[in-house]
Design a protein around this motif. Structure first.
Motif, PDB file in Angstrom:
ATOM      1  N   GLY A  24       5.628  14.367  -1.585  1.00 47.02           N
ATOM      2  CA  GLY A  24       7.060  14.294  -0.914  1.00 47.02           C
ATOM      3  C   GLY A  24       7.473  12.778  -1.321  1.00 47.02           C
ATOM      4  O   GLY A  24       7.031  11.860  -0.347  1.00 47.02           O
ATOM      5  N   GLU A  25       8.319  12.578  -2.068  1.00 48.25           N
ATOM      6  CA  GLU A  25       8.576  11.008  -2.367  1.00 48.25           C
ATOM      7  C   GLU A  25       9.901  10.733  -1.412  1.00 48.25           C
ATOM      8  O   GLU A  25      10.785  11.243  -1.474  1.00 48.25           O
ATOM      9  CB  GLU A  25       9.186  10.861  -3.818  1.00 48.25           C
ATOM     10  CG  GLU A  25       9.526   9.406  -4.287  1.00 48.25           C
ATOM     11  CD  GLU A  25       9.956   9.357  -5.695  1.00 48.25           C
ATOM     12  OE1 GLU A  25      10.546   8.300  -6.080  1.00 48.25           O
ATOM     13  OE2 GLU A  25       9.744  10.363  -6.542  1.00 48.25           O
ATOM     14  N   ILE A  26       9.483   9.658  -0.732  1.00 47.00           N
ATOM     15  CA  ILE A  26      10.459   8.899   0.187  1.00 47.00           C
ATOM     16  C   ILE A  26      10.755   7.440  -0.437  1.00 47.00           C
ATOM     17  O   ILE A  26       9.704   6.625  -0.375  1.00 47.00           O
ATOM     18  CB  ILE A  26       9.987   8.762   1.801  1.00 47.00           C
ATOM     19  CG1 ILE A  26       9.562  10.306   2.243  1.00 47.00           C
ATOM     20  CG2 ILE A  26      10.835   8.213   2.621  1.00 47.00           C
ATOM     21  CD1 ILE A  26       8.903  10.343   3.492  1.00 47.00           C
ATOM     22  N   PRO A  27      11.998   6.939  -0.807  1.00 49.42           N
ATOM     23  CA  PRO A  27      11.966   5.588  -1.212  1.00 49.42           C
ATOM     24  C   PRO A  27      11.588   4.579  -0.180  1.00 49.42           C
ATOM     25  O   PRO A  27      11.846   4.926   1.001  1.00 49.42           O
ATOM     26  CB  PRO A  27      13.410   5.623  -1.248  1.00 49.42           C
ATOM     27  CG  PRO A  27      14.068   7.113  -1.658  1.00 49.42           C
ATOM     28  CD  PRO A  27      13.235   7.891  -0.695  1.00 49.42           C
ATOM     29  N   VAL A  28      10.733   3.708  -0.709  1.00 47.99           N
ATOM     30  CA  VAL A  28       9.993   2.789   0.058  1.00 47.99           C
ATOM     31  C   VAL A  28      10.834   1.673   0.326  1.00 47.99           C
ATOM     32  O   VAL A  28      11.529   0.861  -0.586  1.00 47.99           O
ATOM     33  CB  VAL A  28       8.863   2.280  -0.566  1.00 47.99           C
ATOM     34  CG1 VAL A  28       8.043   1.239   0.207  1.00 47.99           C
ATOM     35  CG2 VAL A  28       7.665   3.743  -0.732  1.00 47.99           C
ATOM     36  N   HIS A  29      11.331   1.409   1.510  1.00 45.25           N
ATOM     37  CA  HIS A  29      12.077   0.273   1.837  1.00 45.25           C
ATOM     38  C   HIS A  29      12.037  -0.058   3.419  1.00 45.25           C
ATOM     39  O   HIS A  29      11.641   0.658   4.104  1.00 45.25           O
ATOM     40  CB  HIS A  29      13.447   0.421   1.527  1.00 45.25           C
ATOM     41  CG  HIS A  29      14.278   1.645   2.459  1.00 45.25           C
ATOM     42  ND1 HIS A  29      13.877   2.889   2.344  1.00 45.25           N
ATOM     43  CD2 HIS A  29      15.197   1.407   3.550  1.00 45.25           C
ATOM     44  CE1 HIS A  29      14.822   3.512   3.244  1.00 45.25           C
ATOM     45  NE2 HIS A  29      15.355   2.581   4.044  1.00 45.25           N
ATOM     46  N   LEU A  46       7.872  -1.939  12.150  1.00 46.91           N
ATOM     47  CA  LEU A  46       6.860  -2.952  11.994  1.00 46.91           C
ATOM     48  C   LEU A  46       6.342  -3.795  12.989  1.00 46.91           C
ATOM     49  O   LEU A  46       5.247  -4.364  13.286  1.00 46.91           O
ATOM     50  CB  LEU A  46       7.083  -4.014  10.711  1.00 46.91           C
ATOM     51  CG  LEU A  46       7.521  -3.260   9.309  1.00 46.91           C
ATOM     52  CD1 LEU A  46       7.999  -4.313   8.193  1.00 46.91           C
ATOM     53  CD2 LEU A  46       6.070  -2.793   8.729  1.00 46.91           C
ATOM     54  N   ALA A  47       7.291  -3.948  14.124  1.00 46.85           N
ATOM     55  CA  ALA A  47       6.808  -4.426  15.246  1.00 46.85           C
ATOM     56  C   ALA A  47       5.754  -3.733  15.975  1.00 46.85           C
ATOM     57  O   ALA A  47       4.865  -4.322  16.676  1.00 46.85           O
ATOM     58  CB  ALA A  47       8.103  -4.576  16.201  1.00 46.85           C
ATOM     59  N   VAL A  77      12.260  -1.481  10.313  1.00 42.59           N
ATOM     60  CA  VAL A  77      11.414  -0.254  10.053  1.00 42.59           C
ATOM     61  C   VAL A  77      11.131   0.180   8.778  1.00 42.59           C
ATOM     62  O   VAL A  77      11.848   0.211   7.619  1.00 42.59           O
ATOM     63  CB  VAL A  77      12.085   0.758  10.563  1.00 42.59           C
ATOM     64  CG1 VAL A  77      11.475   2.299  10.592  1.00 42.59           C
ATOM     65  CG2 VAL A  77      12.493   0.665  12.131  1.00 42.59           C
ATOM     66  N   LEU A  78       9.723   0.400   8.084  1.00 40.42           N
ATOM     67  CA  LEU A  78       9.264   0.846   6.955  1.00 40.42           C
ATOM     68  C   LEU A  78       9.365   2.270   6.733  1.00 40.42           C
ATOM     69  O   LEU A  78       8.929   3.042   7.503  1.00 40.42           O
ATOM     70  CB  LEU A  78       7.840   0.081   6.803  1.00 40.42           C
ATOM     71  CG  LEU A  78       7.140   0.539   5.599  1.00 40.42           C
ATOM     72  CD1 LEU A  78       7.757   0.112   4.154  1.00 40.42           C
ATOM     73  CD2 LEU A  78       5.596   0.396   5.426  1.00 40.42           C
ATOM     74  N   HIS A  79      10.102   2.708   5.627  1.00 39.74           N
ATOM     75  CA  HIS A  79      10.318   4.151   5.374  1.00 39.74           C
ATOM     76  C   HIS A  79       9.449   4.263   4.247  1.00 39.74           C
ATOM     77  O   HIS A  79       9.346   3.569   3.119  1.00 39.74           O
ATOM     78  CB  HIS A  79      11.665   4.446   5.110  1.00 39.74           C
ATOM     79  CG  HIS A  79      12.691   4.218   6.244  1.00 39.74           C
ATOM     80  ND1 HIS A  79      13.431   5.235   6.822  1.00 39.74           N
ATOM     81  CD2 HIS A  79      13.031   3.178   6.577  1.00 39.74           C
ATOM     82  CE1 HIS A  79      14.005   4.817   7.816  1.00 39.74           C
ATOM     83  NE2 HIS A  79      14.167   3.444   7.809  1.00 39.74           N
ATOM     84  N   GLY A  80       8.653   5.197   4.014  1.00 45.10           N
ATOM     85  CA  GLY A  80       7.750   5.589   2.625  1.00 45.10           C
ATOM     86  C   GLY A  80       6.703   6.675   3.298  1.00 45.10           C
ATOM     87  O   GLY A  80       6.210   6.747   4.485  1.00 45.10           O
ATOM     88  N   ARG A  81       6.555   7.393   2.174  1.00 39.28           N
ATOM     89  CA  ARG A  81       5.430   8.395   2.416  1.00 39.28           C
ATOM     90  C   ARG A  81       4.030   7.620   2.684  1.00 39.28           C
ATOM     91  O   ARG A  81       3.639   6.732   1.988  1.00 39.28           O
ATOM     92  CB  ARG A  81       4.982   9.236   1.169  1.00 39.28           C
ATOM     93  CG  ARG A  81       4.069  10.467   1.371  1.00 39.28           C
ATOM     94  CD  ARG A  81       4.198  11.206   2.406  1.00 39.28           C
ATOM     95  NE  ARG A  81       5.040  12.443   2.362  1.00 39.28           N
ATOM     96  CZ  ARG A  81       6.076  12.931   3.075  1.00 39.28           C
ATOM     97  NH1 ARG A  81       6.002  12.133   4.265  1.00 39.28           N
ATOM     98  NH2 ARG A  81       6.937  13.791   2.844  1.00 39.28           N
ATOM     99  N   GLY A  82       3.373   7.988   3.505  1.00 40.89           N
ATOM    100  CA  GLY A  82       2.050   7.315   3.947  1.00 40.89           C
ATOM    101  C   GLY A  82       2.102   6.341   5.137  1.00 40.89           C
ATOM    102  O   GLY A  82       1.249   5.508   5.532  1.00 40.89           O
ATOM    103  N   ALA A 117       0.561  -1.101  -0.179  1.00 41.86           N
ATOM    104  CA  ALA A 117       0.018  -0.150   0.118  1.00 41.86           C
ATOM    105  C   ALA A 117       0.934   1.292   0.218  1.00 41.86           C
ATOM    106  O   ALA A 117       0.337   2.146  -0.438  1.00 41.86           O
ATOM    107  CB  ALA A 117      -0.990  -0.094   1.234  1.00 41.86           C
ATOM    108  N   VAL A 118       2.034   1.262   0.889  1.00 42.60           N
ATOM    109  CA  VAL A 118       2.963   2.438   0.674  1.00 42.60           C
ATOM    110  C   VAL A 118       3.467   2.591  -0.534  1.00 42.60           C
ATOM    111  O   VAL A 118       3.787   3.579  -0.996  1.00 42.60           O
ATOM    112  CB  VAL A 118       3.985   2.414   2.112  1.00 42.60           C
ATOM    113  CG1 VAL A 118       4.716   3.407   1.745  1.00 42.60           C
ATOM    114  CG2 VAL A 118       3.192   2.239   3.117  1.00 42.60           C
ATOM    115  N   GLU A 119       3.786   1.467  -1.269  1.00 41.94           N
ATOM    116  CA  GLU A 119       4.398   1.556  -2.548  1.00 41.94           C
ATOM    117  C   GLU A 119       3.827   2.106  -3.557  1.00 41.94           C
ATOM    118  O   GLU A 119       4.217   3.012  -4.476  1.00 41.94           O
ATOM    119  CB  GLU A 119       4.825   0.085  -2.959  1.00 41.94           C
ATOM    120  CG  GLU A 119       6.173  -0.410  -2.223  1.00 41.94           C
ATOM    121  CD  GLU A 119       6.471  -1.893  -2.452  1.00 41.94           C
ATOM    122  OE1 GLU A 119       7.378  -2.390  -2.476  1.00 41.94           O
ATOM    123  OE2 GLU A 119       5.497  -2.533  -3.221  1.00 41.94           O
TER     124      GLU A 119
END
Length: 365
Positions: free
Chosen positions: A76-81, A340-341, A87-92, A18-20
């Protein structure tokens, strides 16, 4: 022993995907279709409604629980990884696909007895981050729930009971041009005076003590210019309002305070009324127990921003709170990320609280 790894991983995969998928306000179609299909594959009656909301329903009991999240994001684009610490990084990820996906994952794994006692309606709303709040304004006319959850980050131990209201003042001053050595005020002078008066009113309005009870005023935009014949100055002033000050009251007070400033024109938008719900009811009790069962200590909160809670409160006057994993201080920032935990714990809390709520309602009947 039941293997819980499969549903946990399924929930995490849902969130990451969903974040991707980019979903700026007004551009939620792709993520809405993905969320609809995910829910349909897991026993929901799922659809995308007329406002573009992704809606999924499970259960057939007499109690109706609305779980209203939103799937749009700010730019604001944040590379999703997912980093090495999980820890999930990403907009939203925090605001607010994390809370929405936690709703979906929890309802997807509710026990049969909860589904027999209640009807759970999950809504991924459109345009929450825009002034329109299109998704929430549509669904509030289509549904009459008995209990409401709003999907916003509160941290997994937090329960948000209220949000401040909002009013936006757009001011413009126009004057005929004159030599700066002459006597008189410029358009910029008049606009500045307007701001000083707005700020002075805000400082004396609301309730004494505490940020949630006061009026907060900030400048959101400011500018000035001339075409050689006329001077123009403009500004946008944002007000955060407490429960004791309705947007209409604030508008009337500001108009009165600026009435003698000739040439200053005012436009008011973003009328959102503050809301604060009670802290002791069946909904909050179910969550307190569920948080403790996961080893946490429940914390009640109120927030100075706004959410779809403000939009639906008057239409849905029922027990309501906002809940979801994540640190709201990361909303809209370049550092937006979600552990994610913590997401896993929030799903477990939701599953426990919703089950307790449904069975408690059935027992009361």
């Amino acid at each position: 022993m039941t293997d819980v790894r499969a549903p946990v991983q399924d929930a995490r995969d849902l969130l990451v995907r969903a974040v991707e998928i980019p979903s700026l306000s007004g551009q939620e179609g792709e993520v809405a279709a993905f969320l609809r299909d995910w829910m349909a594959a897991r026993g929901f009656e799922a659809r995308v409604d007329e406002a573009g909301n992704a809606v999924g329903e499970r259960g057939h009991g007499p109690l109706t629980v609305a779980l209203l999240g939103h799937m749009d994001t700010v730019p604001g684009e944040i590379p999703v990884h997912v980093d090495d610490a999980g820890v999930l990084h990403g907009r939203g990820s925090v605001d607010a696909k994390g809370p929405l996906c936690a709703f979906m994952a929890a309802v997807a794994t509710l026990p049969d007895e909860a589904l027999a006692a209640a009807r759970f309606v999950v809504i991924g709303a459109t345009e929450e981050e825009a002034p329109s709040s299109r998704g929430a304004r549509h669904i509030r006319t289509q549904l009459q729930p008995d209990v409401v959850l709003i999907g916003e980050p509160s941290a997994w131990e937090g329960l948000t009971l209220g949000y401040k209201g909002r009013l936006v003042v757009k001011a413009q001053a126009v004057k005929e041009n004159f030599h700066t050595a002459g006597d008189g005020s410029s358009a910029g002078d008049d606009l500045t005076e307007a701001w000083f008066r707005v700020r002075a009113w805000a400082a004396g309005a609301g309730e004494p003590g505490g940020v949630f009870g006061g009026v907060q005023a900030t400048i959101q935009d400011l500018g000035a210019g001339t075409d050689g014949l006329h001077q123009r100055a403009w500004g946008t002033f944002g007000l955060r309002l407490p429960v004791s000050v309705a947007p209409a009251q604030a508008e009337a007070a500001i108009r009165a305070a600026l009435t003698d400033l000739e040439g200053v024109n005012l436009t008011f938008v973003g009328h959102e009324t503050a809301v604060r719900h009670p802290k002791d009811n069946a909904l909050t009790r179910a969550f307190r127990v569920a948080i403790r069962e996961q080893g946490g200590s429940p914390v009640f909160k109120v927030k100075t921003g706004t959410s779809d809670m403000n939009v639906v409160a008057a239409h849905w006057p029922v027990p309501t709170l906002a809940y979801g994993p994540g640190d709201s201080a990361l909303d809209h920032t370049p550092e937006e990320r979600l552990d994610l935990a913590e997401f896993d714990r929030a799903v477990a809390v939701l599953r426990g609280a919703l089950t307790r709520l449904a069975l408690g309602a059935a027992k009361a009947d």
